[in-house]
Design a protein around this motif. Structure first.
Motif, PDB file in Angstrom:
ATOM      1  N   MET A 287       0.918  -1.216   0.013  1.00  0.00           N
ATOM      2  CA  MET A 287      -0.001   0.120  -0.058  1.00  0.00           C
ATOM      3  C   MET A 287       0.808   1.330  -0.081  1.00  0.00           C
ATOM      4  O   MET A 287       1.831   1.220   0.652  1.00  0.00           O
ATOM      5  CB  MET A 287      -1.003  -0.025   1.258  1.00  0.00           C
ATOM      6  N   PRO A 288       0.583   2.148  -0.892  1.00  0.00           N
ATOM      7  CA  PRO A 288       1.447   3.394  -0.887  1.00  0.00           C
ATOM      8  C   PRO A 288       1.433   4.317   0.126  1.00  0.00           C
ATOM      9  O   PRO A 288       0.397   4.395   0.819  1.00  0.00           O
ATOM     10  CB  PRO A 288       1.045   4.030  -2.312  1.00  0.00           C
ATOM     11  N   PRO A 289       2.484   4.993   0.556  1.00  0.00           N
ATOM     12  CA  PRO A 289       2.140   6.205   1.829  1.00  0.00           C
ATOM     13  C   PRO A 289       1.464   7.276   1.152  1.00  0.00           C
ATOM     14  O   PRO A 289       1.098   7.542  -0.230  1.00  0.00           O
ATOM     15  CB  PRO A 289       3.592   6.551   1.531  1.00  0.00           C
ATOM     16  N   THR A 290       0.775   7.982   2.213  1.00  0.00           N
ATOM     17  CA  THR A 290       0.149   9.027   1.812  1.00  0.00           C
ATOM     18  C   THR A 290       0.473  10.277   2.369  1.00  0.00           C
ATOM     19  O   THR A 290       1.520  10.490   3.307  1.00  0.00           O
ATOM     20  CB  THR A 290      -1.381   9.035   2.742  1.00  0.00           C
ATOM     21  N   LEU A 291       0.282  11.599   1.901  1.00  0.00           N
ATOM     22  CA  LEU A 291       0.625  12.778   2.026  1.00  0.00           C
ATOM     23  C   LEU A 291       0.047  13.473   3.274  1.00  0.00           C
ATOM     24  O   LEU A 291      -1.292  13.367   3.386  1.00  0.00           O
ATOM     25  CB  LEU A 291       0.549  13.814   0.889  1.00  0.00           C
ATOM     26  N   GLY A 292       0.887  13.766   4.231  1.00  0.00           N
ATOM     27  CA  GLY A 292       0.370  14.291   5.447  1.00  0.00           C
ATOM     28  C   GLY A 292       1.057  15.430   6.068  1.00  0.00           C
ATOM     29  O   GLY A 292       1.944  16.046   5.217  1.00  0.00           O
ATOM     30  N   THR A 293       0.881  16.078   7.024  1.00  0.00           N
ATOM     31  CA  THR A 293       1.726  17.132   7.640  1.00  0.00           C
ATOM     32  C   THR A 293       2.133  16.673   9.088  1.00  0.00           C
ATOM     33  O   THR A 293       1.569  16.008   9.808  1.00  0.00           O
ATOM     34  CB  THR A 293       0.916  18.354   7.675  1.00  0.00           C
ATOM     35  N   ASN A 294       3.408  17.110   9.445  1.00  0.00           N
ATOM     36  CA  ASN A 294       3.955  16.921  10.946  1.00  0.00           C
ATOM     37  C   ASN A 294       3.727  18.134  11.743  1.00  0.00           C
ATOM     38  O   ASN A 294       2.735  18.943  11.413  1.00  0.00           O
ATOM     39  CB  ASN A 294       5.436  16.810  10.863  1.00  0.00           C
ATOM     40  N   VAL A 295       4.120  17.998  12.965  1.00  0.00           N
ATOM     41  CA  VAL A 295       3.738  18.781  13.888  1.00  0.00           C
ATOM     42  C   VAL A 295       4.125  20.333  13.568  1.00  0.00           C
ATOM     43  O   VAL A 295       3.615  21.411  14.045  1.00  0.00           O
ATOM     44  CB  VAL A 295       4.255  18.559  15.450  1.00  0.00           C
ATOM     45  N   LEU A 296       5.202  20.331  12.777  1.00  0.00           N
ATOM     46  CA  LEU A 296       5.707  21.783  12.122  1.00  0.00           C
ATOM     47  C   LEU A 296       4.920  22.246  11.076  1.00  0.00           C
ATOM     48  O   LEU A 296       5.310  23.384  10.495  1.00  0.00           O
ATOM     49  CB  LEU A 296       7.185  21.449  12.040  1.00  0.00           C
ATOM     50  N   GLY A 297       3.846  21.774  10.610  1.00  0.00           N
ATOM     51  CA  GLY A 297       3.054  22.012   9.456  1.00  0.00           C
ATOM     52  C   GLY A 297       3.814  21.562   8.045  1.00  0.00           C
ATOM     53  O   GLY A 297       3.207  22.002   6.954  1.00  0.00           O
ATOM     54  N   ARG A 298       4.945  20.873   8.091  1.00  0.00           N
ATOM     55  CA  ARG A 298       5.664  20.568   6.730  1.00  0.00           C
ATOM     56  C   ARG A 298       4.806  19.033   6.301  1.00  0.00           C
ATOM     57  O   ARG A 298       4.372  18.444   6.879  1.00  0.00           O
ATOM     58  CB  ARG A 298       7.091  20.169   7.119  1.00  0.00           C
ATOM     59  N   LYS A 299       4.762  19.142   4.879  1.00  0.00           N
ATOM     60  CA  LYS A 299       4.353  17.987   4.312  1.00  0.00           C
ATOM     61  C   LYS A 299       5.341  16.758   4.220  1.00  0.00           C
ATOM     62  O   LYS A 299       6.536  16.930   3.805  1.00  0.00           O
ATOM     63  CB  LYS A 299       3.857  18.316   2.806  1.00  0.00           C
TER      64      LYS A 299
END
Length: 268
Positions: free
Chosen positions: A1-13
């Motif tokens: 299953m491919p990874p998905t795009l998200g954001t970390n605690v600093l707001g970076r993708k």
């Protein structure tokens, strides 16, 4: 299953791999709830055999001469007791691991059959026959060495770390009072030990990962063959490959699994 795009605690993708719950949901959709229990029978048998082995060894080789570490011991005496006790525990763990490992191999292979939708390994007895016929006696012990090394490092790491922290960082007046780390009758000492175990288990995780990958590598199942996995010549080869890919701690987290910088995925 491919990874998905998200954001970390600093707001970076950042790219995140599927979590435990995502995988579990997908398995239930494909195989039903029973799919979450692949390999359960040999795993239970492996744990039971390990427990019985340790109990039998205690009867054959009773630890009568091993004295418990006391706060009244000096540093040299207490260290000798810790080394002696840890050596005894290591012997029992290594023997029980070796005897139970064949069942662990069968359990792992039953699990990864999900990837290729195979049914090569079904029952314990039939699996034993297949492994012996195709790989010989050594087939039951693939991945054993990294598992043994992980067990040894874990035992010595936990016991020595706990010993030196109690010896150097815990005041004697505190350790002799209720709630002190040195009080054998107080749950506080167990809490401290649990903390050491969690920390050391993270350091020894790569050994367990490599051992499990070797148990299913090049065994005729799709999950252990290209393109899902390279064919490894040895567990050291597997370790080096994972290290270059930045995947030595792959699967150690149930949630928020970030994609390592060395990993490559074909994203649509």
């Amino acid at each position: 299953m491919p990874p998905t795009l998200g954001t970390n605690v600093l707001g970076r993708k950042v790219l995140y791999l599927p979590s435990f719950f995502t995988y579990a949901k997908y398995i239930v959709q494909v195989d039903g709830k029973i799919g979450l229990f692949r390999g359960l029978s040999p795993r239970l048998m492996s744990n039971a055999l390990s427990t019985v082995t340790r109990g039998s060894m205690k009867k054959v080789f009773p630890p009568d001469e091993i004295e418990q570490v006391s706060n009244k011991d000096d540093m040299k005496t207490s260290l000798k007791k810790v080394v002696k006790e840890t050596s005894y525990e290591m012997m029992m763990q290594c023997v029980s691991r070796m005897l139970a490992h064949p069942l662990h191999v069968i359990s792992m292979r039953c699990m990864v059959q999900f990837v290729g939708r195979e049914a090569k390994y079904s029952g314990v007895l039939s699996s034993i026959g297949k492994i012996f016929k195709e790989e010989g006696l050594l087939g039951f012990f693939v991945g054993l060495i990294p598992h043994l090394l992980g067990d040894v490092v874990f035992l010595w790491g936990c016991n020595l770390l706990a010993h030196f922290i109690n010896a150097y960082l815990v005041d004697d007046s505190v350790s002799d009072t209720p709630g002190g780390l040195g009080n054998d009758q107080n749950p506080g000492s167990q809490v401290g030990l649990s903390g050491f175990q969690i920390a050391v288990s993270m350091l020894t995780y790569p050994f367990l990962l490599v051992g499990d990958l070797m148990a299913v590598n090049n065994c005729g199942l799709q999950a252990g063959l290209p393109p899902y996995s390279p064919v490894f010549k040895s567990w050291i080869h597997c370790w080096k490959y994972l290290s270059v890919q930045g995947q030595l701690f792959r699967g150690s987290s149930l949630l928020f699994r970030r994609v390592s910088s060395g990993s490559c995925f074909a994203l649509e």
